[in-house]
Motif scaffolding. Structure first.
Motif, PDB file in Angstrom:
ATOM      1  N   UNK A 184      47.126  33.727  40.711  1.00  0.00           N
ATOM      2  CA  UNK A 184      48.085  33.125  39.697  1.00  0.00           C
ATOM      3  C   UNK A 184      49.471  33.051  40.074  1.00  0.00           C
ATOM      4  N   UNK A 185      49.902  32.107  39.900  1.00  0.00           N
ATOM      5  CA  UNK A 185      51.614  32.034  39.920  1.00  0.00           C
ATOM      6  C   UNK A 185      52.291  31.488  38.602  1.00  0.00           C
ATOM      7  N   UNK A 293      41.812  46.131  38.823  1.00  0.00           N
ATOM      8  CA  UNK A 293      41.665  44.712  38.158  1.00  0.00           C
ATOM      9  C   UNK A 293      40.684  44.030  38.985  1.00  0.00           C
ATOM     10  N   UNK A 294      40.819  44.298  40.383  1.00  0.00           N
ATOM     11  CA  UNK A 294      39.718  43.496  41.170  1.00  0.00           C
ATOM     12  C   UNK A 294      38.717  44.671  42.008  1.00  0.00           C
ATOM     13  N   UNK A 348      42.205  39.989  47.144  1.00  0.00           N
ATOM     14  CA  UNK A 348      41.437  39.701  48.478  1.00  0.00           C
ATOM     15  C   UNK A 348      40.885  38.252  48.403  1.00  0.00           C
ATOM     16  N   UNK A 349      40.855  37.590  49.637  1.00  0.00           N
ATOM     17  CA  UNK A 349      40.719  36.007  49.620  1.00  0.00           C
ATOM     18  C   UNK A 349      39.405  35.912  49.354  1.00  0.00           C
ATOM     19  N   UNK A 350      38.350  36.954  49.660  1.00  0.00           N
ATOM     20  CA  UNK A 350      36.801  36.518  49.173  1.00  0.00           C
ATOM     21  C   UNK A 350      36.737  36.941  47.585  1.00  0.00           C
ATOM     22  N   UNK A 351      37.623  37.565  46.853  1.00  0.00           N
ATOM     23  CA  UNK A 351      37.172  37.980  45.626  1.00  0.00           C
ATOM     24  C   UNK A 351      37.197  36.739  44.529  1.00  0.00           C
ATOM     25  N   UNK A 352      36.225  36.764  43.642  1.00  0.00           N
ATOM     26  CA  UNK A 352      35.781  35.878  43.000  1.00  0.00           C
ATOM     27  C   UNK A 352      36.378  35.951  41.379  1.00  0.00           C
ATOM     28  N   UNK A 353      36.862  35.090  40.833  1.00  0.00           N
ATOM     29  CA  UNK A 353      37.503  35.037  39.487  1.00  0.00           C
ATOM     30  C   UNK A 353      36.218  35.129  38.725  1.00  0.00           C
ATOM     31  N   UNK A 358      39.173  39.666  36.440  1.00  0.00           N
ATOM     32  CA  UNK A 358      39.229  38.817  35.140  1.00  0.00           C
ATOM     33  C   UNK A 358      40.725  38.410  35.132  1.00  0.00           C
ATOM     34  N   UNK A 359      41.276  37.359  34.960  1.00  0.00           N
ATOM     35  CA  UNK A 359      42.497  36.796  35.269  1.00  0.00           C
ATOM     36  C   UNK A 359      43.671  37.284  34.319  1.00  0.00           C
ATOM     37  N   UNK A 360      42.954  37.328  32.966  1.00  0.00           N
ATOM     38  CA  UNK A 360      44.028  37.980  31.917  1.00  0.00           C
ATOM     39  C   UNK A 360      43.994  39.447  32.096  1.00  0.00           C
ATOM     40  N   UNK A 361      43.177  40.396  32.594  1.00  0.00           N
ATOM     41  CA  UNK A 361      43.420  41.534  32.846  1.00  0.00           C
ATOM     42  C   UNK A 361      44.410  41.972  33.956  1.00  0.00           C
ATOM     43  N   UNK A 362      44.176  41.051  35.150  1.00  0.00           N
ATOM     44  CA  UNK A 362      45.001  40.980  36.312  1.00  0.00           C
ATOM     45  C   UNK A 362      46.552  40.827  36.148  1.00  0.00           C
ATOM     46  N   UNK A 363      46.784  39.813  35.193  1.00  0.00           N
ATOM     47  CA  UNK A 363      48.033  39.511  35.038  1.00  0.00           C
ATOM     48  C   UNK A 363      48.734  39.811  33.824  1.00  0.00           C
ATOM     49  N   UNK A 364      47.919  40.614  32.814  1.00  0.00           N
ATOM     50  CA  UNK A 364      48.640  41.160  31.609  1.00  0.00           C
ATOM     51  C   UNK A 364      49.834  41.830  31.531  1.00  0.00           C
TER      52      UNK A 364
END
Length: 419
Positions: A184-185, A293-294, A348-353, A358-364
């Protein structure tokens, strides 16, 4: 710079009171902002991106700093180069988007064509005496520090970057940023001068009253407090934090992860600071539940409980490296009153959303904190524009890093004005 402008800046610098915030013109005046671009952003190492911005050959990434547009490309040998994003024919921008993937760099105006190494390969109708070798793209100094990309626009960049790299590479390399991907950016424009953005980042005096999400994983005591004003509960919490710094730091160091504080924020041209700090709760990550988060940890890391490695650089960046993800922050001034804060979350480049994270958890945590900081910077900028504003004293317990930022800034401005 005109002589009168130089004299005005020198007078402002000479009048600065140590341990106090800067005078209003440093935050509001157009001529000071022009000097900031020239003497600070034009002559120092500026953090602008990460290697995963250009993961594959032909990937291009552009960043604008004041009047400069810089093009960063991954070449066919997986090397990364930076050039001024200006065609050598009549000056058109070669890449006019933030990201692109190209075979060669082709100016769409008259189709002058450059290789990914910057050499001019094709320019028709220029006559038999035209020498393509004299019209390659102008290079920009670029360094990758364990995956963090820094550029320098000066002809001769500060030489102490090598010393920074020797210290910081062992800290950063285990997190293997080069083999991450950008999950995410966020590009947030703060309505304030870039120095107010940086000063706000360099202290947590404001955290307890403004950052309910950030203070879940973060210990406010880690950034200083006044023991005379603390109650018994506060002192017990501070003692607990100190024991964690000692015990966890020893464990991380024994496991091969440098963790001790290294601080050169105002005694080097390329100022920096680093420290691996405990995280509250489960101690794993800067998330709302303090757990990773990942599920895919970074590099060869196997222990999720590695706290947060913080890395601050002058004049424009800070970063947090954890076991499962990395958050990078790059500050780019737009004008005296507006600043771009570019935040990137990397996994990690192999991590799958949806599977590994979870993107919301990662960036919250940092999405909320960024918005709250933007409001504070806007408040501060509105205040320093008032005729009633005068520089105020920094807390000796909680704002030492702010003072060091201002010391560095003023000293580098003064150095740039020296003939």
């Amino acid at each position: 710079m005109a002589a009168w402008e130089c004299q005005r800046l020198q007078s402002l610098i000479a009048a600065r009171r140590p341990g106090h915030s800067l005078a209003a013109p440093f935050y509001t005046a157009a001529d000071v902002f022009a000097a900031d671009l020239d003497l600070i952003f034009g002559r120092h190492w500026i953090q602008v991106g990460v290697e995963p911005d250009v993961p594959e050959p032909g990937d291009a990434y552009t960043v604008d700093i004041g009047p400069w547009s810089v093009l960063i490309v991954r070449d066919d040998d997986m090397g990364i180069r930076a050039f001024h994003n200006v065609c050598r024919h009549r000056g058109a921008r070669l890449v006019d988007s933030e990201k692109a993937t190209v075979g060669n760099l082709v100016c769409r105006y008259h189709q002058w064509t450059y290789g990914l190494d910057g050499r001019l390969l094709f320019a028709e109708h220029m006559g038999k005496d035209f020498d393509r070798a004299c019209h390659g793209l102008k290079p920009v100094h670029l360094r990758s520090l364990a995956g963090l990309l820094f550029i320098c626009l000066a002809d001769e960049p500060p030489a102490d970057f090598d010393a920074v790299a020797r210290v910081m590479t062992p800290y950063l390399a285990p997190h293997d940023l080069a083999n991450c991907k950008i999950a995410c950016q966020s590009d947030l424009i703060e309505k304030g001068n870039w120095k107010l953005t940086m000063e706000n980042n360099r202290e947590c005096y404001h955290c307890a009253g403004n950052h309910p999400e950030l203070t879940i994983p973060l210990f406010a005591y880690g950034f200083g407090f006044s023991p005379e004003e603390a109650d018994e509960t506060d002192l017990l919490q501070a003692a607990r934090y100190d024991r964690m710094v000692c015990d966890l730091g020893a464990r991380w160091e024994a496991g091969g992860l440098p963790s001790r504080v290294v601080e050169h924020l105002d005694d080097m041209v390329t100022g920096f600071r680093t420290q691996r700090l405990p995280i509250d709760g489960s101690g794993q990550s800067q998330t709302l539940d303090t757990r990773v988060a990942s599920r895919r940890l970074l590099g060869r890391l196997t222990d999720p409980q590695l706290g947060g490695l913080s890395f601050w650089t002058q004049p424009n960046s800070w970063h947090h490296f954890m076991s499962d993800h990395i958050v990078t922050f790059s500050v780019i001034p737009l004008d005296a009153d507006n600043t771009l804060v570019r935040t990137k979350w990397l996994v990690h480049r192999d991590a799958v959303e949806g599977v590994d994270y979870d993107l919301d958890n990662l960036t919250g945590v940092w999405q909320a904190t960024n918005r709250q900081d933007a409001d504070l910077v806007e408040l501060a900028h509105a205040g320093v524009r008032s005729p009633a504003y005068e520089p105020g004293p920094y807390s000796p317990f909680t704002e030492g890093l702010v003072d060091q930022f201002c010391n560095w800034y003023v000293s580098r401005l003064a150095a740039g004005l020296t003939p």
